[in-house]
Write an enzyme that holds these catalytic residues in place. Structure first.
Site, PDB file in Angstrom:
ATOM      1  N   ASN A   1       5.143   4.308  12.174  1.00 29.03           N
ATOM      2  CA  ASN A   1       5.028   5.356  11.153  1.00 29.03           C
ATOM      3  C   ASN A   1       6.361   6.019  10.836  1.00 29.03           C
ATOM      4  O   ASN A   1       6.393   7.038  10.147  1.00 29.03           O
ATOM      5  CB  ASN A   1       4.022   6.425  11.597  1.00 29.03           C
TER       6      ASN A   1
ATOM      7  N   LYS B   1      -5.624  -2.608  10.214  1.00 30.53           N
ATOM      8  CA  LYS B   1      -5.999  -1.326   9.607  1.00 30.53           C
ATOM      9  C   LYS B   1      -6.602  -1.604   8.243  1.00 30.53           C
ATOM     10  O   LYS B   1      -5.935  -2.178   7.373  1.00 30.53           O
ATOM     11  CB  LYS B   1      -4.766  -0.437   9.434  1.00 30.53           C
TER      12      LYS B   1
ATOM     13  N   GLU C   1       9.568  -1.447   4.156  1.00 25.68           N
ATOM     14  CA  GLU C   1       8.940  -1.645   5.478  1.00 25.68           C
ATOM     15  C   GLU C   1       9.808  -2.583   6.342  1.00 25.68           C
ATOM     16  O   GLU C   1       9.875  -2.423   7.559  1.00 25.68           O
ATOM     17  CB  GLU C   1       7.524  -2.239   5.341  1.00 25.68           C
TER      18      GLU C   1
ATOM     19  N   HIS D   1       4.387   2.716  -2.343  1.00 24.28           N
ATOM     20  CA  HIS D   1       4.324   3.084  -0.926  1.00 24.28           C
ATOM     21  C   HIS D   1       5.678   2.851  -0.216  1.00 24.28           C
ATOM     22  O   HIS D   1       6.204   3.748   0.437  1.00 24.28           O
ATOM     23  CB  HIS D   1       3.205   2.284  -0.248  1.00 24.28           C
TER      24      HIS D   1
ATOM     25  N   HIS E   1       4.157   9.819   3.273  1.00 32.09           N
ATOM     26  CA  HIS E   1       2.787  10.104   2.821  1.00 32.09           C
ATOM     27  C   HIS E   1       2.729  11.439   2.095  1.00 32.09           C
ATOM     28  O   HIS E   1       1.984  11.588   1.122  1.00 32.09           O
ATOM     29  CB  HIS E   1       1.807  10.115   3.999  1.00 32.09           C
TER      30      HIS E   1
ATOM     31  N   GLU F   1      -3.502   2.387  17.934  1.00 29.90           N
ATOM     32  CA  GLU F   1      -2.524   3.442  17.694  1.00 29.90           C
ATOM     33  C   GLU F   1      -2.720   4.673  18.583  1.00 29.90           C
ATOM     34  O   GLU F   1      -2.756   5.809  18.092  1.00 29.90           O
ATOM     35  CB  GLU F   1      -2.518   3.839  16.209  1.00 29.90           C
TER      36      GLU F   1
ATOM     37  N   ARG G   1       2.130   2.305  18.964  1.00 23.45           N
ATOM     38  CA  ARG G   1       2.004   1.849  17.572  1.00 23.45           C
ATOM     39  C   ARG G   1       2.479   2.915  16.582  1.00 23.45           C
ATOM     40  O   ARG G   1       2.831   2.618  15.442  1.00 23.45           O
ATOM     41  CB  ARG G   1       0.547   1.426  17.281  1.00 23.45           C
TER      42      ARG G   1
ATOM     43  N   HIS H   1       6.900   7.528   7.495  1.00 25.89           N
ATOM     44  CA  HIS H   1       5.584   7.645   6.863  1.00 25.89           C
ATOM     45  C   HIS H   1       5.036   9.070   6.810  1.00 25.89           C
ATOM     46  O   HIS H   1       4.251   9.377   5.924  1.00 25.89           O
ATOM     47  CB  HIS H   1       4.572   6.734   7.565  1.00 25.89           C
TER      48      HIS H   1
ATOM     49  N   ARG I   1     -22.733  -5.007   8.960  1.00 26.53           N
ATOM     50  CA  ARG I   1     -22.083  -4.593  10.218  1.00 26.53           C
ATOM     51  C   ARG I   1     -20.882  -5.458  10.607  1.00 26.53           C
ATOM     52  O   ARG I   1     -20.493  -5.517  11.772  1.00 26.53           O
ATOM     53  CB  ARG I   1     -23.072  -4.553  11.384  1.00 26.53           C
TER      54      ARG I   1
ATOM     55  N   LYS J   1       5.954  -6.411  14.327  1.00 29.08           N
ATOM     56  CA  LYS J   1       4.678  -5.708  14.189  1.00 29.08           C
ATOM     57  C   LYS J   1       3.664  -6.234  15.214  1.00 29.08           C
ATOM     58  O   LYS J   1       2.936  -5.464  15.833  1.00 29.08           O
ATOM     59  CB  LYS J   1       4.142  -5.839  12.759  1.00 29.08           C
TER      60      LYS J   1
HETATM   61  P1  NAD Z   1      -0.689  -3.791  -4.548  1.00 31.59           P
HETATM   62  O1  NAD Z   1      -1.719  -4.501  -3.797  1.00 31.59           O
HETATM   63  O2  NAD Z   1      -1.125  -2.715  -5.484  1.00 31.59           O
HETATM   64  O3  NAD Z   1       0.197  -4.843  -5.355  1.00 31.59           O
HETATM   65  C1  NAD Z   1       1.226  -4.382  -6.189  1.00 31.59           C
HETATM   66  C2  NAD Z   1       1.097  -4.948  -7.612  1.00 31.59           C
HETATM   67  O4  NAD Z   1       1.487  -6.314  -7.613  1.00 31.59           O
HETATM   68  C3  NAD Z   1      -0.313  -4.912  -8.167  1.00 31.59           C
HETATM   69  O5  NAD Z   1      -0.233  -4.591  -9.540  1.00 31.59           O
HETATM   70  C4  NAD Z   1      -0.804  -6.347  -8.005  1.00 31.59           C
HETATM   71  O6  NAD Z   1      -1.759  -6.694  -8.969  1.00 31.59           O
HETATM   72  C5  NAD Z   1       0.462  -7.124  -8.197  1.00 31.59           C
HETATM   73  N1  NAD Z   1       0.566  -8.410  -7.514  1.00 31.59           N
HETATM   74  C6  NAD Z   1       0.235  -8.679  -6.229  1.00 31.59           C
HETATM   75  N2  NAD Z   1       0.641  -9.908  -5.898  1.00 31.59           N
HETATM   76  C7  NAD Z   1       1.225 -10.443  -6.998  1.00 31.59           C
HETATM   77  C8  NAD Z   1       1.873 -11.678  -7.251  1.00 31.59           C
HETATM   78  N3  NAD Z   1       2.050 -12.597  -6.301  1.00 31.59           N
HETATM   79  N4  NAD Z   1       2.343 -11.889  -8.504  1.00 31.59           N
HETATM   80  C9  NAD Z   1       2.234 -10.937  -9.465  1.00 31.59           C
HETATM   81  N5  NAD Z   1       1.665  -9.739  -9.266  1.00 31.59           N
HETATM   82  C10 NAD Z   1       1.175  -9.502  -8.039  1.00 31.59           C
HETATM   83  O7  NAD Z   1       0.375  -3.080  -3.583  1.00 31.59           O
HETATM   84  P2  NAD Z   1       1.062  -3.453  -2.190  1.00 31.59           P
HETATM   85  O8  NAD Z   1       2.387  -2.813  -2.228  1.00 31.59           O
HETATM   86  O9  NAD Z   1       0.954  -4.890  -1.860  1.00 31.59           O
HETATM   87  O10 NAD Z   1       0.152  -2.672  -1.132  1.00 31.59           O
HETATM   88  C11 NAD Z   1       0.090  -1.277  -1.114  1.00 31.59           C
HETATM   89  C12 NAD Z   1      -1.116  -0.853  -0.330  1.00 31.59           C
HETATM   90  O11 NAD Z   1      -1.022  -1.350   1.001  1.00 31.59           O
HETATM   91  C13 NAD Z   1      -1.267   0.662  -0.221  1.00 31.59           C
HETATM   92  O12 NAD Z   1      -2.591   0.999  -0.515  1.00 31.59           O
HETATM   93  C14 NAD Z   1      -0.957   0.940   1.248  1.00 31.59           C
HETATM   94  O13 NAD Z   1      -1.647   2.069   1.743  1.00 31.59           O
HETATM   95  C15 NAD Z   1      -1.415  -0.322   1.901  1.00 31.59           C
HETATM   96  N6  NAD Z   1      -0.802  -0.584   3.206  1.00 31.59           N
HETATM   97  C16 NAD Z   1      -1.633  -0.897   4.231  1.00 31.59           C
HETATM   98  C17 NAD Z   1      -1.111  -1.156   5.481  1.00 31.59           C
HETATM   99  C18 NAD Z   1      -2.014  -1.577   6.590  1.00 31.59           C
HETATM  100  O14 NAD Z   1      -1.583  -1.673   7.743  1.00 31.59           O
HETATM  101  N7  NAD Z   1      -3.271  -1.864   6.309  1.00 31.59           N
HETATM  102  C19 NAD Z   1       0.273  -1.119   5.689  1.00 31.59           C
HETATM  103  C20 NAD Z   1       1.097  -0.805   4.613  1.00 31.59           C
HETATM  104  C21 NAD Z   1       0.548  -0.539   3.362  1.00 31.59           C
HETATM  105 ZN    ZN Z   2       3.732   1.615   5.314  1.00 37.35          ZN
END
Ligand code: NAD
Ligand code: ZN
Length: 353
Positions: free
Chosen positions: A243, A141, A183, A263, A250, A235, A239, A246, A119, A225
């Site tokens: 988007n 999120k 972003e 993304h 999306h 949101e 907030r 987005h 939980r 942010k």
């Molecule tokens: P990711 O986590 O897939 O990382 C991208 C790639 O880089 C991966 O292959 C990873 O292994 C590699 N990597 C990460 N750090 C590294 C480093 N320092 N050195 C070498 N390789 C490294 O992708 P991302 O772009 O960080 O995140 C995308 C995700 O985030 C999506 O799922 C998206 O929906 C989510 N997201 C969430 C929010 C939120 O508010 N929670 C906001 C925006 C995006």
């Molecule tokens: Zn985003």
């Protein structure tokens, strides 16, 4: 070291930002009130570079770790199940703190596991991509994808702290930096036009990862942010401005089966198309529109749009969970560094753009 505090109604937390912070992670965790019983979640690419540093610094405080396959497909219920299993094997309990060491995929999944295991247990974000450092690691999120719908299962669940070591960006390739910059440019366009102009003027130094520039980007982005999340954590209204780009972004990601576009790249394309809709609706003038397109084209070529039919994008958008009662919700630019939320945009206008 810079420290930003996020002040929320029931729990606030600090964001620590500096080059080389991983080497002091034990001290920072102590500051967050975390002393032992730590379980680390990371992915193979990140673990290769940084897991040993954490293990050597935290030593006996670590009860175990779980290393995921890199990539969006790991943000799933199946992966969460594997993590729960590993945690139980390692003897994790209500007092365990999860550390997410990785990009947005590891962060969103770790947050989801933290929100649901017994939980809800503590978790700390250690974001290692630019996207996760400027965006996904704060705001609470958390979630996983399900049946081709992005982030459809999840919750709002805040971390106990966020530790940002800008040095970790050095092992990323340029495409991943651009992914995060999508972003970052968005923040400028929704709230801080001077920042947007600064980004345009300094893009070369930013891409070379000069630390002063990266620190500025991370701090400015998180400040924007944080202000928005503090006003509207769940949101309900303001907030939604985050988007921008987005709704269409999306749609593109859904059509793309999450393969071709990252993304942030999909968001850049989304911002271009949404700015066009804004121009068609007379909300911004053509000069400002051209300025936006010129700037965003330096990140992602708009030619990439031609991969999809507008009608397909429209269908994908209709399934976006952010749309209410079948109406399409779009965040549209209305002036320099300003956007507004439109709850009922004409479908035909989107198909035409
Ligand atoms: P990711 O986590 O897939 O990382 C991208 C790639 O880089 C991966 O292959 C990873 O292994 C590699 N990597 C990460 N750090 C590294 C480093 N320092 N050195 C070498 N390789 C490294 O992708 P991302 O772009 O960080 O995140 C995308 C995700 O985030 C999506 O799922 C998206 O929906 C989510 N997201 C969430 C929010 C939120 O508010 N929670 C906001 C925006 C995006
Ligand atoms: Zn985003």
């Amino acid at each position: 070291m810079d420290v930003l505090s996020v002040d929320l109604k029931d729990r606030g937390y600090n964001i620590y930002i500096d080059k080389g912070l991983l080497r002091n992670i034990d001290d920072i965790l102590l500051e967050c009130g975390i002393d032992d019983n730590i379980f680390i979640i990371s992915d193979r690419n990140v673990a290769k570079h940084y897991l040993d540093i954490l293990l050597s610094k935290l030593n006996t405080k670590v009860t175990g770790y779980c290393i995921l396959e890199p990539g969006e497909q790991s943000k799933s219920i199946d992966t969460a199940k594997k993590v729960y299993e590993k945690m139980l094997e390692a003897g994790c309990n209500r007092k365990t703190t999860l550390i997410s060491l990785g990009g947005g995929v590891v962060g969103d999944l770790t947050g989801f596991v933290a929100a649901t295991f017994m939980r809800g247990i503590n978790f700390v974000q250690v974001p290692t991509t630019l996207l996760s450092q400027v965006d996904s690691s704060i705001g609470g999120k958390v979630g996983v994808n399900f049946k081709n719908y992005k982030n459809i299962i999840g919750s709002f669940y805040q971390p106990k702290g966020v530790i940002i070591d800008t040095e970790t960006l050095k092992t990323l390739d340029e495409r991943e930096i651009i992914n995060g910059l999508g972003e970052v440019f968005k923040y400028g366009l929704i709230m801080d036009y001077d920042f947007f102009l600064w980004l345009n003027d300094n893009l070369n130094s930013i891409l070379k990862l000069e630390n002063n520039y990266i620190m500025n980007i991370v701090k400015k982005s998180l400040n924007i942010k944080k202000i928005i999340v503090q006003k509207d954590e769940k949101e309900s209204n303001i907030r939604k401005v985050l988007n921008f780009g987005h709704t269409i972004g999306h749609g593109i990601e859904t059509l793309d089966d999450f393969n071709t576009f990252k993304h942030g790249e999909a968001v850049v394309l989304g911002m271009m198309l949404e700015s066009l809709i804004s121009t068609e609706m007379g909300l911004i003038d053509r000069k400002y529109y051209i300025k936006i397109i010129d700037s965003l084209s330096r990140l992602v070529s708009p030619v990439k749009f031609s991969a999809f039919e507008q009608k397909q994008i429209m269908n994908a958008i209709k399934h976006d969970k952010k749309n209410e009662k079948g109406k399409i919700v779009l965040v549209l630019p209305i002036g320099k560094g300003r956007v507004n939320i439109y709850n009922n945009v004409d479908e035909k206008l989107i198909e035409k753009s």
